[in-house]
Design an enzyme around this catalytic site. Structure first.
Site, short mmCIF file in Angstrom:
data_model
loop_
_atom_site.label_atom_id
_atom_site.label_comp_id
_atom_site.label_asym_id
_atom_site.label_seq_id
_atom_site.Cartn_x
_atom_site.Cartn_y
_atom_site.Cartn_z
N ASN A 26 46.42 37.08 27.22
CA ASN A 26 47.30 38.32 27.87
C ASN A 26 47.79 38.99 26.82
O ASN A 26 48.79 40.10 27.00
CB ASN A 26 48.78 37.69 28.89
CG ASN A 26 48.06 37.13 30.20
OD1 ASN A 26 46.90 37.56 30.63
ND2 ASN A 26 48.71 36.20 30.64
N ASP A 80 49.49 41.68 31.80
CA ASP A 80 49.82 40.69 33.04
C ASP A 80 50.99 40.25 33.48
O ASP A 80 51.42 39.20 33.24
CB ASP A 80 48.66 39.66 32.87
CG ASP A 80 48.24 38.78 34.06
OD1 ASP A 80 47.41 38.14 34.26
OD2 ASP A 80 49.01 39.37 35.28
N LYS A 104 50.13 34.08 26.61
CA LYS A 104 48.95 33.25 26.00
C LYS A 104 48.19 34.44 25.44
O LYS A 104 47.99 35.51 25.67
CB LYS A 104 48.24 32.37 27.02
CG LYS A 104 48.01 33.21 28.34
CD LYS A 104 47.35 32.39 29.35
CE LYS A 104 46.93 33.15 30.61
NZ LYS A 104 46.59 31.94 31.71
N SER A 151 37.80 39.40 35.44
CA SER A 151 38.43 39.10 36.73
C SER A 151 39.31 37.90 36.55
O SER A 151 38.90 36.90 35.78
CB SER A 151 37.52 38.84 37.71
OG SER A 151 36.52 37.99 37.50
N GLY A 152 40.14 37.57 37.50
CA GLY A 152 41.06 36.56 37.27
C GLY A 152 41.64 36.22 38.67
O GLY A 152 41.23 36.47 39.52
N ASP A 167 54.11 34.09 31.35
CA ASP A 167 52.66 33.71 31.25
C ASP A 167 51.99 34.19 29.86
O ASP A 167 51.02 34.68 29.79
CB ASP A 167 52.05 34.33 32.34
CG ASP A 167 50.59 33.69 32.42
OD1 ASP A 167 49.69 33.98 33.19
OD2 ASP A 167 50.53 32.46 32.00
N LEU A 187 35.55 44.80 33.65
CA LEU A 187 36.00 44.32 32.38
C LEU A 187 36.48 42.84 32.30
O LEU A 187 36.17 42.03 31.41
CB LEU A 187 36.96 44.98 32.02
CG LEU A 187 36.84 46.43 31.54
CD1 LEU A 187 38.43 47.22 31.51
CD2 LEU A 187 35.98 46.90 30.49
N PHE A 203 44.19 37.25 39.77
CA PHE A 203 44.70 38.35 40.61
C PHE A 203 43.79 39.12 41.29
O PHE A 203 43.80 39.90 42.28
CB PHE A 203 45.34 39.44 39.48
CG PHE A 203 44.28 39.75 38.38
CD1 PHE A 203 43.41 40.57 38.45
CD2 PHE A 203 44.55 38.76 37.08
CE1 PHE A 203 42.54 40.72 37.12
CE2 PHE A 203 43.71 38.98 36.04
CZ PHE A 203 42.82 39.84 36.24
N VAL A 226 39.42 43.79 37.31
CA VAL A 226 39.76 44.81 36.27
C VAL A 226 38.23 45.71 35.88
O VAL A 226 37.23 44.92 35.60
CB VAL A 226 40.35 44.25 35.11
CG1 VAL A 226 40.85 45.55 34.13
CG2 VAL A 226 41.66 43.68 35.32
N THR A 252 49.77 28.30 32.30
CA THR A 252 48.92 27.51 31.98
C THR A 252 49.09 26.30 31.31
O THR A 252 49.89 26.65 30.10
CB THR A 252 47.84 28.60 30.98
OG1 THR A 252 47.69 29.78 31.71
CG2 THR A 252 46.43 27.88 30.82
#
Ligand code: BD4
Length: 278
Positions: free
Chosen positions: A144, A161, A141, A21-22, A139, A19, A24, A27, A180
């Site tokens: 999230n 998150d 934003k 990725s980041g 965080d 779904l 972390f 997903v 960010t």
């Protein structure tokens, strides 16, 4: 209570497409074999030793899990299951089919004040719940904020998150340069004590974006963005804000305040005349 499964996630869940990725990890959508219910599985690589660069500190992931597992609110992401091996942890979370609020805004360019208020009231109730438990997200934003379903008149949202979230022990001044650039508050850049007010600045930025599609402090480079934040240099560009109500602008003005103590709290936001009539 949340069990920490020693086995592999694949014993209990069928893994499906990625779904997102980041920083972390990845997903993936997954399906619980025993019930057929869909979830989101967040795979986080944990470092082997302190030396290695890959993955996150295990303690950091355990902090995120420790925060998430005690939270129970309609607008906060719920942790369903947890798997841990020596090199990775898997968090099984509620599936939010509607994707990110970020993409929802991108598709619609900007929202009506009613739509924006509908999202903000939910975000504020979730943040009020966190702050009442002395937890700051740090965080916040649009990436999230996830939508349960997007093709409904009033999409339900959940905040996700908690990788940067912190328990604000009284008296402990938590300092960390994180988040960010577009959304971080002046005190983060100045390396000053952070607090729940830091989240409220981010909500001011999110509100500005929901109403205009523009990011108030974004510059050509991160450095320029950070200096715009420090100067508190933003304006309601006539071209994008001519149709925006005075109450909406007042709401934003009372959050994009340099002094953290002077910003509205989540509770004060929920009774601000722009939000209250709901
Ligand atoms: C349909 C869809 C698409 C992308 C998703 C998700 C769902 C998603 C989800 C979660 C997380 C932590 C990240 C997710 N991502 C990655 C991007 C999040 N900013 C989650 O906890 N539930 C999700 O559905």
């Amino acid at each position: 209570a949340l069990a920490l499964h020693p086995g592999s996630v694949e014993e209990l869940y069928e893994l499906l497409e990625t779904l997102g990725s980041g920083h972390f990890g990845v997903v993936r959508r997954c399906r619980r074999r025993s019930t057929g219910v869909f979830y989101a599985a967040k795979f986080i690589k944990t470092r082997r030793g302190r030396g290695s660069r890959r993955g996150l500190e295990r303690a950091q992931v355990e902090r995120e899990v420790g925060i998430l597992r005690d939270l129970q609110h309609p607008n906060i992401m719920r942790l369903h299951d947890l798997f841990a091996s020596k090199s990775q942890m898997v968090l099984v979370l509620e599936l939010m089919r509607g994707g990110e609020l970020f993409d929802f805004i991108a598709e619609k360019e900007m929202l009506s004040e009613e739509e924006a208020i509908g999202f903000l009231a939910q975000i504020l109730r979730g943040v009020q719940y966190l702050h009442a438990r002395h937890i700051a997200h740090f965080d916040l934003k649009p990436e999230n904020i996830m939508l349960q379903d997007k093709d409904v008149p009033e999409p339900q949202i959940k905040i996700i998150d908690f990788g940067l979230a912190q328990k604000l022990e009284d008296g402990v001044t938590f300092k960390s340069l994180c988040g960010t650039p577009q959304y971080i508050a002046p005190e983060v850049i100045n390396y000053e004590p952070l607090s729940s007010a830091t989240d409220m600045w981010s909500i001011g930025v999110i509100t500005y974006i929901l109403l205009s599609g523009l990011s108030p402090f974004q510059g050509e480079t991160d450095a320029e963005t950070l200096s715009n934040v420090l100067d508190g240099a933003y304006e309601f560009e006539e071209h994008h804000f001519s149709q925006t109500s005075e109450m909406a602008k007042d709401f934003i003005r009372q959050l994009l305040v340099k002094e953290p103590r002077e910003r509205m709290t989540a509770s004060e936001c929920l009774v601000h005349p722009w939000i209250k009539p709901l």
